[in-house]
Write a protein that holds these residues in place. Structure first.
Motif, PDB file in Angstrom:
ATOM      1  N   LEU A  39       0.833  -1.204   0.000  1.00 17.90           N
ATOM      2  CA  LEU A  39       0.000   0.000   0.000  1.00 17.90           C
ATOM      3  C   LEU A  39       0.858   1.241   0.000  1.00 17.90           C
ATOM      4  CD1 LEU A  39       0.139   1.047   3.195  1.00 17.90           C
ATOM      5  CD2 LEU A  39      -1.543  -0.748   3.482  1.00 17.90           C
ATOM      6  N   ARG A  51      -4.913   4.859   2.997  1.00 18.35           N
ATOM      7  CA  ARG A  51      -6.316   4.781   2.598  1.00 18.35           C
ATOM      8  C   ARG A  51      -6.600   3.376   2.102  1.00 18.35           C
ATOM      9  NH1 ARG A  51      -7.659   9.991  -1.067  1.00 18.35           N
ATOM     10  NH2 ARG A  51      -9.641   8.891  -1.184  1.00 18.35           N
ATOM     11  N   THR A  52      -7.829   2.937   2.322  1.00 17.04           N
ATOM     12  CA  THR A  52      -8.210   1.615   1.844  1.00 17.04           C
ATOM     13  C   THR A  52      -9.696   1.583   1.555  1.00 17.04           C
ATOM     14  OG1 THR A  52      -8.040  -0.769   2.278  1.00 17.04           O
ATOM     15  CG2 THR A  52      -8.605   0.633   4.151  1.00 17.04           C
ATOM     16  N   GLY A  53     -10.078   0.671   0.704  1.00 17.47           N
ATOM     17  CA  GLY A  53     -11.490   0.451   0.415  1.00 17.47           C
ATOM     18  C   GLY A  53     -12.049  -0.621   1.333  1.00 17.47           C
ATOM     19  N   GLU A  54     -13.327  -0.870   1.178  1.00 17.20           N
ATOM     20  CA  GLU A  54     -13.947  -1.958   1.912  1.00 17.20           C
ATOM     21  C   GLU A  54     -13.328  -3.263   1.410  1.00 17.20           C
ATOM     22  OE1 GLU A  54     -16.163  -1.358   4.345  1.00 17.20           O
ATOM     23  OE2 GLU A  54     -16.103   0.788   3.904  1.00 17.20           O
ATOM     24  N   PRO A 107      -4.967   7.729  -3.747  1.00 17.93           N
ATOM     25  CA  PRO A 107      -4.911   6.332  -4.206  1.00 17.93           C
ATOM     26  C   PRO A 107      -4.083   6.216  -5.484  1.00 17.93           C
ATOM     27  CG  PRO A 107      -7.175   6.983  -3.724  1.00 17.93           C
ATOM     28  CD  PRO A 107      -6.344   8.230  -3.669  1.00 17.93           C
ATOM     29  N   THR A 111      -9.593   3.060  -7.667  1.00 17.56           N
ATOM     30  CA  THR A 111     -10.653   2.377  -6.921  1.00 17.56           C
ATOM     31  C   THR A 111     -11.105   3.290  -5.787  1.00 17.56           C
ATOM     32  OG1 THR A 111      -9.035   1.294  -5.477  1.00 17.56           O
ATOM     33  CG2 THR A 111      -9.772   0.059  -7.424  1.00 17.56           C
ATOM     34  N   LYS A 113     -11.440   4.423  -2.266  1.00 18.26           N
ATOM     35  CA  LYS A 113     -10.719   4.212  -1.015  1.00 18.26           C
ATOM     36  C   LYS A 113     -11.048   5.363  -0.074  1.00 18.26           C
ATOM     37  CE  LYS A 113      -7.205   1.395  -2.990  1.00 18.26           C
ATOM     38  NZ  LYS A 113      -5.856   1.102  -3.277  1.00 18.26           N
ATOM     39  N   TYR A 114     -12.212   5.281   0.535  1.00 20.88           N
ATOM     40  CA  TYR A 114     -12.682   6.369   1.384  1.00 20.88           C
ATOM     41  C   TYR A 114     -12.345   6.176   2.856  1.00 20.88           C
ATOM     42  CZ  TYR A 114     -15.268   7.863  -2.718  1.00 20.88           C
ATOM     43  OH  TYR A 114     -15.613   8.285  -3.972  1.00 20.88           O
ATOM     44  N   ASN A 115     -11.714   5.075   3.205  1.00 20.15           N
ATOM     45  CA  ASN A 115     -11.386   4.804   4.607  1.00 20.15           C
ATOM     46  C   ASN A 115      -9.930   5.135   4.881  1.00 20.15           C
ATOM     47  OD1 ASN A 115     -13.965   3.317   5.323  1.00 20.15           O
ATOM     48  ND2 ASN A 115     -13.235   2.105   3.601  1.00 20.15           N
ATOM     49  N   TYR A 116      -9.710   5.970   5.887  1.00 17.48           N
ATOM     50  CA  TYR A 116      -8.357   6.258   6.352  1.00 17.48           C
ATOM     51  C   TYR A 116      -8.070   5.366   7.550  1.00 17.48           C
ATOM     52  CZ  TYR A 116      -8.157  10.576   3.612  1.00 17.48           C
ATOM     53  OH  TYR A 116      -8.138  11.493   2.597  1.00 17.48           O
TER      54      TYR A 116
END
Length: 140
Positions: A39, A51-54, A107, A111, A113-116
């Protein structure tokens, strides 16, 4: 070769090297099922933020926030590796999300990636390596 081919780095040197890169790997473990994910990241103070997605990574972190993070670099002469161990937590407060939005963290892959996530580092260690031939197993 003269000198020690492996040098243990200070915490300060390890943080400086961690700050110098933007691609690392996070290791997570849920039950008996460890995973590792590449990442992009930034260092914010003494936290590693990404940052990451579900998906698997975020789900795993919600079950077990204890993580290991690794970053390294090398060339033909040698290299280095920094390992940070700590606790990863999703950033959820509006103020903290707004602050994370200001970090230079975008990102790399197109894709959502709304999660910090922020890793609070408990232990950091680093090593610098000088490449060279293998020593004689049975010196004369």
């Amino acid at each position: 070769m003269t000198g020690d081919p492996i040098t243990v780095l200070s915490d300060q040197e390890s943080w400086e090297l961690l700050r110098s890169q933007s691609l690392g790997r996070i290791g997570v473990s849920v039950g008996d099922d460890p995973d590792i994910f590449p990442l992009n990241y930034v260092v914010d103070g003494e936290k590693i933020v990404f940052r990451t997605g579900e998906g698997t990574k975020l789900a795993g972190l919600s079950v077990n926030g204890k993580v290991v993070f690794e970053v390294d670099s090398y060339d033909t002469e040698g290299g280095w590796s920094v390992i940070a161990k700590g606790t990863a937590e999703r950033i959820v407060s509006t103020g903290d999300i707004a602050a994370a939005d200001e970090l230079p963290l975008k990102p790399w892959v197109a894709t959502m990636k709304y999660n910090y996530v922020a890793i609070t580092v408990n232990v950091i260690s680093g090593r610098r390596f000088v490449f060279g031939p293998e020593p004689e197993r049975y010196p004369v």
